[in-house]
Scaffold this active site. Structure first.
Site, PDB file in Angstrom:
ATOM      1  N   ASP A 121       1.014  -1.365  -0.122  1.00 47.71           N
ATOM      2  CA  ASP A 121      -0.020  -0.027  -0.026  1.00 47.71           C
ATOM      3  C   ASP A 121       0.896   1.119  -0.014  1.00 47.71           C
ATOM      4  O   ASP A 121       2.011   1.279  -0.662  1.00 47.71           O
ATOM      5  CB  ASP A 121      -0.895  -0.130   1.315  1.00 47.71           C
ATOM      6  CG  ASP A 121      -2.464   0.519   0.860  1.00 47.71           C
ATOM      7  OD1 ASP A 121      -2.562   1.625   0.568  1.00 47.71           O
ATOM      8  OD2 ASP A 121      -3.199  -0.345   0.837  1.00 47.71           O
TER       9      ASP A 121
ATOM     10  N   HIS B 262      -3.941   5.860   3.440  1.00 46.59           N
ATOM     11  CA  HIS B 262      -4.496   4.619   3.281  1.00 46.59           C
ATOM     12  C   HIS B 262      -3.879   3.434   3.481  1.00 46.59           C
ATOM     13  O   HIS B 262      -4.597   2.503   4.251  1.00 46.59           O
ATOM     14  CB  HIS B 262      -4.704   4.716   1.669  1.00 46.59           C
ATOM     15  CG  HIS B 262      -5.630   3.494   1.002  1.00 46.59           C
ATOM     16  ND1 HIS B 262      -4.877   2.316   0.482  1.00 46.59           N
ATOM     17  CD2 HIS B 262      -6.819   3.578   0.629  1.00 46.59           C
ATOM     18  CE1 HIS B 262      -5.756   1.711   0.113  1.00 46.59           C
ATOM     19  NE2 HIS B 262      -6.903   2.330   0.035  1.00 46.59           N
TER      20      HIS B 262
ATOM     21  N   SER C 153     -11.586  -1.593  -0.847  1.00 44.84           N
ATOM     22  CA  SER C 153     -10.130  -1.834  -0.142  1.00 44.84           C
ATOM     23  C   SER C 153     -10.309  -1.763   1.313  1.00 44.84           C
ATOM     24  O   SER C 153      -9.181  -1.988   2.090  1.00 44.84           O
ATOM     25  CB  SER C 153      -9.432  -0.296  -0.613  1.00 44.84           C
ATOM     26  OG  SER C 153      -9.979   0.731  -0.057  1.00 44.84           O
TER      27      SER C 153
END
Length: 902
Positions: free
Chosen positions: A165, A196, A361
């Site tokens: 990520d 994120h 996600s």
């Protein structure tokens, strides 16, 4: 073993020798500065600045080089918007400036974050958050009862989990066992600048506040995205190799893209899982449209995860199946594998604290965290592999009521049931889905939506074989079809094709189902089962002579009806639909500039799903032609329906179709635009290959369609029109459609006042308004001949583009073609005009230098001038010889784990 630097020098000499005979004097191997550079690699990145084409051909033809592909860039824009937990904002927005001349961006062959919204994540609205927090416990791990396993002493200890990520800060207070942070980007930082990656890692392994599933797991952070949301394929490949080297157990990938033909990426995913890495990936945020699964979540060996909210509703944003790899000739597989909470989930904030985010996600690390926790509960870790873990998850999943399998897969994650199954697991094979029931609605939609009958196209069900016995396996002998005689199983014919080798951990079983001739006038339920035996080498057998075998049954249940009359049968031409990613096929609706590629696979059960449902509700039976026009009996069908066709036609197809229509078959064509000037205008610059990409076709292949219908004096124009209008008291919208340029003088033609969108595209000025022919109806002159209907725009029946409902028009056209009833609303229309003769608007010519032949099933390159290939033989199914059983079918399908094992 040679070091990475020695390997690099060896490859440098190797490539120098390979390129010695071409004028590629300006080239270099791009050095990759990352943790994998000290180890041998199975690929290199080569930058060639001169004579690229010759150099590529030399490298591609070299016997020691497997594949040469462009280095691809992943580009995401970050837009912090606030539109609620379940908005329909697309996740894959690219930075398109809203001007026609601005079609310049990285070619969107990309892996993107799959959180909701146009940025990397999407925060929930305050109202929704308050409502959810009143109704449910605070943390997703506790909602799924992870605390029960924690109390038993299972917290993820001893399991290595990788997060691919945006990184993680070094001293984030939520994590106590970050084993390694690695950077695979060109930025000199390991920290997460976006939040994120931190959120995803927190869902998996946070130890406090918003607690993750496996706080004691060994966390490996792979930073593969920059703060500008950029990544490259080579970064992923290096990071994947490093994950294999580090013997990672579980890998979460909250990214995705439509490009299943990114071969180096897909090959490396297979290699990862072959090395027992359990990969969990998000299926995408392109819902509610069907056929929108992202790669690599659509792979058989990957656990593909969809999203639900806390009321157990499928999230609107969650992509739907089927997989579209197998189109246009076959049928897709069931995906997602499983669904879980992905809307309004709490996870770690960038520096501290918690936040609520939504998207697949988010759902993906929920499953990855659960998998990590589950793996830590198994005493014999040798039993844990990508297949056995997926088997446990799907066998334990809770079926959501009223939701079909292409939305929920096998159902909602049930952590405790998965724990029970995994801890009593014995290595075996299983099937996904575990049974075929064409009568079970809505779960088995679309199969349950239409009964089968004698003379119909075979119903194809693609089943995934999961092999928990080993990374490789084979099917012993052939699958066996065993009809139940008391349940009329002998009224069904079955053909089976399958993977010659199961690798890694999986394969396919394609079951084709037809009705036997003796049931042509029969109605009822027929049942039987397919028996499959899978064998794998015994891992601990020193002599390599032993095998483990597992036999599994696939119950089959179908509803049979008498063959419908010809007038009610519609044949959908799937064979002449093409799809991204092979080439640049532009959008049908040019107003949709967020992504220029028409990457969804056109099918009646994906982006034409609503149209299919409407036709069924009107009493029509819709079948799919996945072979050339030469391969069907036209006397069986009332209408052949061609929508948005991009493919060319074999000369034999054109000849046969003309003969079929003379003998009573009718034809409806929904076209789209094709204008070479516009095609040149909507080219875009690909920063990966530093080349301009020109469309290989328009919205539809209008020149090919014109070849098909020219014998009747018909043709579509190269015009490109747009606008709102009213037809037969119905509000309509024309979206980037063409007009009719030529039509027989005794035909019916309807005109509408539309804007010349092509002029707007080319000159960026207010479009000229014209009265243009858009609809044509024609009765062929031969006795008993069929009828033809043409309409210049397919967007109004396409779920991905439809803004106004024009199913009434489809109904009217089918009344005309199938029942020879000319709709009065059209024949008496004030918009009726004299049929055009072809002098007002030029016919479209094929774009010179287009590369459609590279992707076409019809064309092949021939001395620089593409020519039709030899017509292929029609598909021939080898029907299994039945082995009837004079016994009653079991009341319920056999459990996925009820097997014979020796």
């Amino acid at each position: 073993m040679m070091t990475g630097h020695l390997i690099l020098q060896y490859l440098l000499d190797f490539i120098s020798t390979a390129l010695r005979d071409v004028d590629a004097v300006n080239w270099r191997i791009v050095r990759r500065d990352n943790p994998a550079s000290d180890y041998p690699s199975d690929f290199e990145v080569v930058e060639i600045r001169q004579d690229t084409r010759s150099s590529l051909l030399i490298l591609q033809d070299h016997p020691y080089i497997k594949r040469v592909t462009p280095q691809r860039m992943v580009l995401r824009s970050l837009k912090l918007t606030d539109s609620g937990t379940d908005g329909a904002s697309p996740c894959n927005d690219t930075r398109w400036v809203q001007k026609w001349q601005s079609w310049q961006s990285s070619r969107p062959l990309r892996r993107t974050s799959l959180s909701l919204g146009s940025g990397f994540w999407h925060a929930t609205g305050r109202h929704s958050s308050r409502r959810l927090l009143r109704a449910i416990p605070r943390h997703v791990a506790q909602i799924l009862q992870a605390d029960v396993l924690w109390q038993m002493g299972h917290t993820g200890s001893g399991v290595k989990v990788a997060v691919f990520d945006t990184g993680l800060s070094e001293k984030h207070p939520h994590f106590k066992n970050v084993k390694e942070r690695t950077n695979w980007t060109n930025e000199k930082t390991l920290d997460d600048g976006l939040g994120h990656g931190t959120f995803v890692a927190g869902v998996i392994a946070s130890m406090r506040e918003c607690q993750g599933f496996a706080p004691d797991s060994e966390l490996h952070i792979f930073r593969v995205f920059t703060n500008n949301q950029v990544s490259y394929t080579s970064w992923f490949l290096d990071a994947f190799n490093y994950a294999i080297l580090k013997k990672i157990d579980v890998l979460n990938l909250s990214i995705g893209g439509p490009d299943f033909m990114d071969h180096p990426f897909v090959d490396k995913v297979w290699e990862l899982t072959a090395n027992k890495v359990i990969m969990v990936s998000a299926i995408g945020n392109d819902g509610p449209l069907y056929g929108t699964l992202n790669n690599p979540a659509d792979q058989m060996d990957v656990i593909g995860v969809g999203g639900i909210d806390f009321e157990d509703n499928i999230a609107r944003f969650s992509s739907r199946g089927m997989t579209t790899w197998e189109l246009p000739g076959g049928y897709g597989r069931v995906k997602p594998d499983i669904v879980t909470y992905g809307s309004g989930v709490r996870g770690s904030g960038l520096k501290e604290g918690c936040r609520s985010l939504s998207g697949t996600s988010v759902a993906s690390p929920v499953v990855a965290g659960a998998v990590t926790l589950l793996a830590s509960t198994v005493l014999n870790r040798e039993l844990v592999n990508p297949a056995s873990m997926k088997q446990a998850l799907i066998a334990s999943a809770r079926r959501l009521p009223g939701v079909n399998m292409f939305e929920q897969g096998h159902g909602k994650l049930d952590l405790l049931r998965a724990y029970q199954i995994l801890n009593s697991y014995k290595p075996q094979a299983s099937l996904s889905p575990s049974y075929i029931d064409l009568t079970e609605c809505p779960y088995m939609w679309p199969y349950c939506s239409q009964p089968i009958y004698y003379g119909g196209m075979p119903t194809i069900v693609n089943v995934t074989i999961l092999n928990g016995m080993g990374v490789t396996g084979r099917i012993v002998d052939k699958p066996i079809w065993q009809p139940y005689l008391p349940q009329n199983g002998d009224y069904v014919d079955v053909a089976v094709s399958y993977s010659p080798v199961l690798w890694p951990w999986a394969g396919y079983l394609a079951v084709s189902i037809s009705v036997a001739k003796k049931a042509a006038s029969w109605e009822g339920i027929a049942q039987g089962h397919v028996m499959v035996t899978v064998a794998s080498p015994a891992e601990n057998d020193v002599s390599n002579s032993g095998e483990m075998t597992s036999t599994v049954k696939l119950p089959v249940k179908v509803k049979i009806v008498p063959t419908p009359p010809r007038s009610k049968r519609i044949l959908w031409d799937q064979y002449h639909n093409l799809r991204y990613p092979p080439g640049y096929f532009p959008r049908d609706n040019l107003r949709m500039k967020n992504d220029p590629l028409d990457w969804n696979g056109d099918h009646i059960h994906t982006n034409f799903r609503d149209m299919y449902q409407h036709l069924r509700s009107m009493g029509y039976f819709v079948e799919v032609l996945g072979a050339p026009i030469t391969c069907f009996d036209a006397s069986q069908y009332g209408t052949l329906l061609m929508v948005d066709s991009e493919e060319e036609y074999f000369p034999e197809e054109i000849t046969k179709l003309r003969r079929d229509i003379d003998n009573g078959l009718s034809l409806i064509i929904f076209s789209d635009w094709y204008n070479t000037s516009v095609m040149r205008k909507v080219k875009f610059y690909d920063e990966n290959t530093r080349q301009w990409w020109m469309p290989d076709t328009g919205g539809a292949n209008v020149p090919a369609l014109n070849d098909l219908i020219s014998v009747w004096g018909m043709a579509f124009s190269d015009g490109l029109y747009e606008g709102d209008f009213t037809m037969a008291d119905h509000d309509m919208y024309y979206a980037s459609g063409c007009s009719i340029a030529r039509f027989p003088e005794d035909g019916i033609v309807i005109a509408q006042t539309l804007k010349d969108q092509g002029l707007e595209v080319l000159k960026q000025e207010t479009a000229v308004v014209e009265n243009v022919p858009v609809l044509g109806l024609y009765q062929t002159p031969s006795e008993g001949g069929g009828r033809i209907a043409l309409y210049g725009d397919s967007n109004c029946i396409d779920d991905s583009h439809r803004q106004k409902d024009c199913f009434w028009l489809l109904d009217a056209l089918l009344q005309y073609t199938s029942y020879s009833m000319t709709p009065p609303s059209l024949t008496h229309s004030k918009n009726r005009m004299v049929p055009p003769t072809g002098t007002d608007r030029p016919l479209p010519q094929r774009l010179e230098g287009n590369h459609l032949y590279r992707y076409s099933k019809v064309l092949e390159a021939h001395l620089g001038d593409p020519k039709p290939r030899p017509l292929p033989a029609c598909p021939h199914l080898s029907w299994a010889k039945p082995q009837p059983l004079n016994e009653t079918a079991p009341r319920k399908p056999a459990s996925v784990f009820m097997i014979n094992l020796r």
